[in-house]
Motif scaffolding. Structure first.
Motif, PDB file in Angstrom:
ATOM      1  N   PRO A 146       0.821  -1.202   0.000  1.00 48.35           N
ATOM      2  CA  PRO A 146       0.000   0.000   0.000  1.00 48.35           C
ATOM      3  C   PRO A 146       0.860   1.260   0.000  1.00 48.35           C
ATOM      4  O   PRO A 146       1.996   1.255   0.452  1.00 48.35           O
ATOM      5  CB  PRO A 146      -0.789  -0.120   1.315  1.00 48.35           C
ATOM      6  N   GLY A 147       0.273   2.316  -0.515  1.00 49.30           N
ATOM      7  CA  GLY A 147       0.955   3.603  -0.610  1.00 49.30           C
ATOM      8  C   GLY A 147       0.635   4.243  -1.945  1.00 49.30           C
ATOM      9  O   GLY A 147      -0.537   4.430  -2.305  1.00 49.30           O
ATOM     10  N   TRP A 148       1.709   4.464  -2.697  1.00 45.51           N
ATOM     11  CA  TRP A 148       1.629   5.184  -3.959  1.00 45.51           C
ATOM     12  C   TRP A 148       0.511   4.686  -4.898  1.00 45.51           C
ATOM     13  O   TRP A 148      -0.216   5.474  -5.486  1.00 45.51           O
ATOM     14  CB  TRP A 148       2.994   5.076  -4.649  1.00 45.51           C
ATOM     15  N   SER A 149       0.377   3.324  -5.018  1.00 44.67           N
ATOM     16  CA  SER A 149      -0.576   2.777  -5.998  1.00 44.67           C
ATOM     17  C   SER A 149      -2.000   3.247  -5.726  1.00 44.67           C
ATOM     18  O   SER A 149      -2.799   3.352  -6.651  1.00 44.67           O
ATOM     19  CB  SER A 149      -0.544   1.242  -5.966  1.00 44.67           C
ATOM     20  N   GLY A 150      -2.307   3.501  -4.446  1.00 43.95           N
ATOM     21  CA  GLY A 150      -3.695   3.830  -4.107  1.00 43.95           C
ATOM     22  C   GLY A 150      -3.900   5.271  -3.711  1.00 43.95           C
ATOM     23  O   GLY A 150      -4.936   5.606  -3.158  1.00 43.95           O
ATOM     24  N   ASP A 151      -2.909   6.132  -3.989  1.00 41.40           N
ATOM     25  CA  ASP A 151      -3.176   7.530  -3.613  1.00 41.40           C
ATOM     26  C   ASP A 151      -3.153   8.473  -4.812  1.00 41.40           C
ATOM     27  O   ASP A 151      -4.187   8.711  -5.428  1.00 41.40           O
ATOM     28  CB  ASP A 151      -2.328   8.010  -2.420  1.00 41.40           C
ATOM     29  N   VAL A 152      -1.976   8.971  -5.220  1.00 37.30           N
ATOM     30  CA  VAL A 152      -2.027  10.050  -6.221  1.00 37.30           C
ATOM     31  C   VAL A 152      -2.570   9.615  -7.581  1.00 37.30           C
ATOM     32  O   VAL A 152      -3.174  10.430  -8.278  1.00 37.30           O
ATOM     33  CB  VAL A 152      -0.662  10.746  -6.427  1.00 37.30           C
ATOM     34  N   ILE A 153      -2.371   8.331  -7.963  1.00 32.91           N
ATOM     35  CA  ILE A 153      -2.828   7.938  -9.306  1.00 32.91           C
ATOM     36  C   ILE A 153      -4.368   7.906  -9.370  1.00 32.91           C
ATOM     37  O   ILE A 153      -4.963   8.620 -10.176  1.00 32.91           O
ATOM     38  CB  ILE A 153      -2.235   6.575  -9.752  1.00 32.91           C
ATOM     39  N   PRO A 154      -5.051   7.129  -8.506  1.00 35.27           N
ATOM     40  CA  PRO A 154      -6.520   7.168  -8.583  1.00 35.27           C
ATOM     41  C   PRO A 154      -7.088   8.563  -8.306  1.00 35.27           C
ATOM     42  O   PRO A 154      -8.051   8.984  -8.968  1.00 35.27           O
ATOM     43  CB  PRO A 154      -6.982   6.158  -7.525  1.00 35.27           C
ATOM     44  N   LEU A 155      -6.472   9.286  -7.375  1.00 38.29           N
ATOM     45  CA  LEU A 155      -7.020  10.621  -7.066  1.00 38.29           C
ATOM     46  C   LEU A 155      -6.819  11.572  -8.239  1.00 38.29           C
ATOM     47  O   LEU A 155      -7.687  12.392  -8.545  1.00 38.29           O
ATOM     48  CB  LEU A 155      -6.381  11.185  -5.796  1.00 38.29           C
ATOM     49  N   GLY A 209      -3.502  -4.284   6.716  1.00 38.34           N
ATOM     50  CA  GLY A 209      -2.481  -3.825   5.767  1.00 38.34           C
ATOM     51  C   GLY A 209      -3.016  -2.854   4.731  1.00 38.34           C
ATOM     52  O   GLY A 209      -2.387  -1.834   4.436  1.00 38.34           O
ATOM     53  N   TRP A 210      -4.168  -3.174   4.130  1.00 37.44           N
ATOM     54  CA  TRP A 210      -4.645  -2.377   2.992  1.00 37.44           C
ATOM     55  C   TRP A 210      -5.894  -1.551   3.317  1.00 37.44           C
ATOM     56  O   TRP A 210      -6.357  -0.764   2.509  1.00 37.44           O
ATOM     57  CB  TRP A 210      -4.914  -3.292   1.784  1.00 37.44           C
ATOM     58  N   GLY A 211      -6.446  -1.736   4.538  1.00 37.23           N
ATOM     59  CA  GLY A 211      -7.645  -0.975   4.917  1.00 37.23           C
ATOM     60  C   GLY A 211      -7.378   0.520   4.962  1.00 37.23           C
ATOM     61  O   GLY A 211      -8.263   1.327   4.659  1.00 37.23           O
ATOM     62  N   GLY A 212      -6.149   0.899   5.305  1.00 34.56           N
ATOM     63  CA  GLY A 212      -5.809   2.323   5.370  1.00 34.56           C
ATOM     64  C   GLY A 212      -5.923   2.964   4.000  1.00 34.56           C
ATOM     65  O   GLY A 212      -6.434   4.087   3.849  1.00 34.56           O
ATOM     66  N   MET A 213      -5.457   2.229   2.993  1.00 33.07           N
ATOM     67  CA  MET A 213      -5.522   2.748   1.620  1.00 33.07           C
ATOM     68  C   MET A 213      -6.987   2.913   1.185  1.00 33.07           C
ATOM     69  O   MET A 213      -7.366   3.913   0.565  1.00 33.07           O
ATOM     70  CB  MET A 213      -4.800   1.735   0.713  1.00 33.07           C
ATOM     71  N   VAL A 214      -7.810   1.926   1.558  1.00 33.35           N
ATOM     72  CA  VAL A 214      -9.235   1.959   1.200  1.00 33.35           C
ATOM     73  C   VAL A 214      -9.930   3.129   1.916  1.00 33.35           C
ATOM     74  O   VAL A 214     -10.685   3.892   1.298  1.00 33.35           O
ATOM     75  CB  VAL A 214      -9.870   0.586   1.574  1.00 33.35           C
ATOM     76  N   LEU A 215      -9.645   3.286   3.201  1.00 35.32           N
ATOM     77  CA  LEU A 215     -10.280   4.377   3.957  1.00 35.32           C
ATOM     78  C   LEU A 215      -9.808   5.742   3.447  1.00 35.32           C
ATOM     79  O   LEU A 215     -10.591   6.691   3.373  1.00 35.32           O
ATOM     80  CB  LEU A 215      -9.959   4.233   5.455  1.00 35.32           C
ATOM     81  N   MET A 216      -8.535   5.821   3.053  1.00 38.98           N
ATOM     82  CA  MET A 216      -8.013   7.090   2.536  1.00 38.98           C
ATOM     83  C   MET A 216      -8.774   7.503   1.275  1.00 38.98           C
ATOM     84  O   MET A 216      -9.148   8.668   1.120  1.00 38.98           O
ATOM     85  CB  MET A 216      -6.515   6.940   2.236  1.00 38.98           C
ATOM     86  N   LEU A 217      -9.020   6.512   0.382  1.00 38.63           N
ATOM     87  CA  LEU A 217      -9.772   6.823  -0.842  1.00 38.63           C
ATOM     88  C   LEU A 217     -11.182   7.298  -0.477  1.00 38.63           C
ATOM     89  O   LEU A 217     -11.661   8.312  -0.997  1.00 38.63           O
ATOM     90  CB  LEU A 217      -9.843   5.589  -1.750  1.00 38.63           C
ATOM     91  N   ALA A 218     -11.842   6.566   0.417  1.00 38.00           N
ATOM     92  CA  ALA A 218     -13.211   6.951   0.807  1.00 38.00           C
ATOM     93  C   ALA A 218     -13.218   8.360   1.410  1.00 38.00           C
ATOM     94  O   ALA A 218     -14.060   9.196   1.056  1.00 38.00           O
ATOM     95  CB  ALA A 218     -13.765   5.928   1.804  1.00 38.00           C
ATOM     96  N   ASP A 219     -12.255   8.631   2.285  1.00 42.16           N
ATOM     97  CA  ASP A 219     -12.200   9.966   2.909  1.00 42.16           C
ATOM     98  C   ASP A 219     -11.915  11.050   1.872  1.00 42.16           C
ATOM     99  O   ASP A 219     -12.486  12.140   1.925  1.00 42.16           O
ATOM    100  CB  ASP A 219     -11.106  10.004   3.990  1.00 42.16           C
TER     101      ASP A 219
END
Ligand SMILES: NC(=O)c1ccc[n+]([C@@H]2O[C@H](COP(=O)([O-])OP(=O)(O)OC[C@H]3O[C@@H](n4cnc5c(N)ncnc54)[C@H](OP(=O)(O)O)[C@@H]3O)[C@@H](O)[C@H]2O)c1
Length: 360
Positions: A146-155, A209-219
């Motif tokens: 988790p990290g880069w893959s689920g933050d700036v690219i989808p956003l 492990g990956w729930g943080g990435m999921v919650l970050m997207l939702a937030d």
């Protein structure tokens, strides 16, 4: 090339394992960073030059030390912490709090649930926040996935959407070249019986492990989650074969697929997925990149408009797993100037300005 001057940041690299060796090289080659210290846990690394520990030839004059007080007395601007966190959570948090309370900022790859601090346990966050307050320091955790893959690219993709219905971030990586049987191999259960209690697949661990990435997207989208669900599946090797993970006996685990799903109105809306094979023919029905691409990431934003983005990382040696570990390290090394400039506290990518590489 002339380069605009930026303030030099004095940095300590903490550990020289898989991610740490890459981070150390990255720090030594970064025009705005000066290496002032290296922490080593392994006794055989203590006293060795930083260059030697990361495969460079020209000595740096900075030697590895296990003397934490002496390292913290250097008054570094930032510590790049890449020690193993998942197998020693309490010790890792103790280390991180001690460093932060000393006044050094920290960029970190350990304990991946910290990529989005609001997801971490309140007790953990409070300890880290208290250490940041004591030291006037900032703490940032990231990585590749988790990290880069689920933050700036989808956003970034979604910044062009009128409406977003769902986001799915998939790591579709062949792990056969991943030279880490001792941790990643054991953790995922590769080469073990299909009913082996792989640590990663115990209830709550994938979510951790990956729930943080999921919650970050939702937030980030301003959406509340009903719950976070996890699911997984394993597949056996059709015959015995050898990989960098070790020998994979026929019938033992040769493929792991999992999903961590952020549920909104009963449906998986923000999903972090993994498909990790040790051979291309494992899991023919499982997701993969489009033809000609071996390993990488697929980011799908469904809405108006919809986007599909495939990313194929490639290391200097032509290997995607080398790329992944380099990228994990460089994500935090490149964040150091922004983290040093931040206002303090436990931050996520949503709190930092856009940053990128400074090498050329
Ligand atoms: N989000 C992502 O994409 C991502 C990707 C990869 C890794 N990570 C995370 O980054 C961290 C490092 O991963 P890695 O693959 O580099 O790990 P690693 O190679 O297994 O271990 C890194 C270092 O941890 C140190 N260490 C081990 N046991 C220790 C102990 N008892 N006390 C103090 N230090 C100890 C050692 O430091 P010395 O070198 O000083 O002996 C070792 O070299 C892990 O927590 C991992 O989950 C995240």
């Amino acid at each position: 090339m002339t380069r605009k001057a930026r303030p030099m940041r004095r940095v300590i690299q903490w550990s020289t394992g898989n991610a740490g060796r890459k981070a150390l090289r990255g720090i030594l080659r970064h025009p705005d960073l000066e290496l002032v210290g290296v922490h080593a846990h392994a006794p055989e690394k203590v006293g060795r030059d930083a260059a030697e520990l990361c495969g460079l030839t020209a000595p740096t004059g900075v030697v590895a030390s296990d003397d934490v007080d002496a390292l913290l007395a250097l008054g570094a601007d930032c510590v790049c912490y890449t020690a193993q966190g998942e197998t020693r959570i309490r010790e890792t948090i103790d280390d991180l709090c001690r460093i932060l309370a000393s006044g050094a900022n920290v960029v970190n790859t350990a304990i991946v649930s910290l990529v989005y601090p609001p997801f971490a346990s309140p007790k953990l966050r409070e300890r880290l926040e208290a250490a940041c307050s004591e030291g006037g320091s900032t703490f940032f955790t990231s990585g590749f996935d988790p990290g880069w893959s689920g933050d700036v690219i989808p956003l970034s993709l979604a910044s062009c959407c009128e409406r977003v219905d769902s986001v799915r971030v998939s790591e579709l990586m062949d792990y056969s070249t991943y030279e880490d049987p001792g941790f990643t191999g054991v953790y995922f259960g590769f080469g073990r019986p299909l009913d082996y209690a792989a640590p990663l697949l115990q209830p709550g661990v994938l979510k951790g492990g990956w729930g943080g990435m999921v919650l970050m997207l939702a937030d980030a989208f301003g959406v509340g989650l009903d719950e976070i669900r996890e699911e997984h599946e394993r597949l056996p090797a059709p015959e015995t074969f050898d990989t960098a993970m070790g020998r994979i006996e026929e019938g033992s685990c040769a493929g792991v697929r999992f999903e961590v799903q952020g549920i909104v109105d009963g449906r998986p809306t923000f999903v972090a997925a993994h498909v990790n094979r040790l051979r291309d023919d494992i899991g023919p029905g499982w997701d993969r990149l489009s033809a000609g691409k071996r390993s990488g990431y697929k980011i799908e934003v469904v809405g108006s408009p919809s986007f599909t983005c495939e990313i194929e990382p490639m290391g200097e040696d032509g290997d995607h797993n080398t790329a992944g570990i380099t990228a994990t390290s460089m994500r935090v090394v490149n964040a150091i100037p922004a983290v040093c400039d931040a206002a303090g506290g436990v931050v996520s990518i949503l709190d930092l300005p856009l940053f990128t590489a400074r090498h050329s």
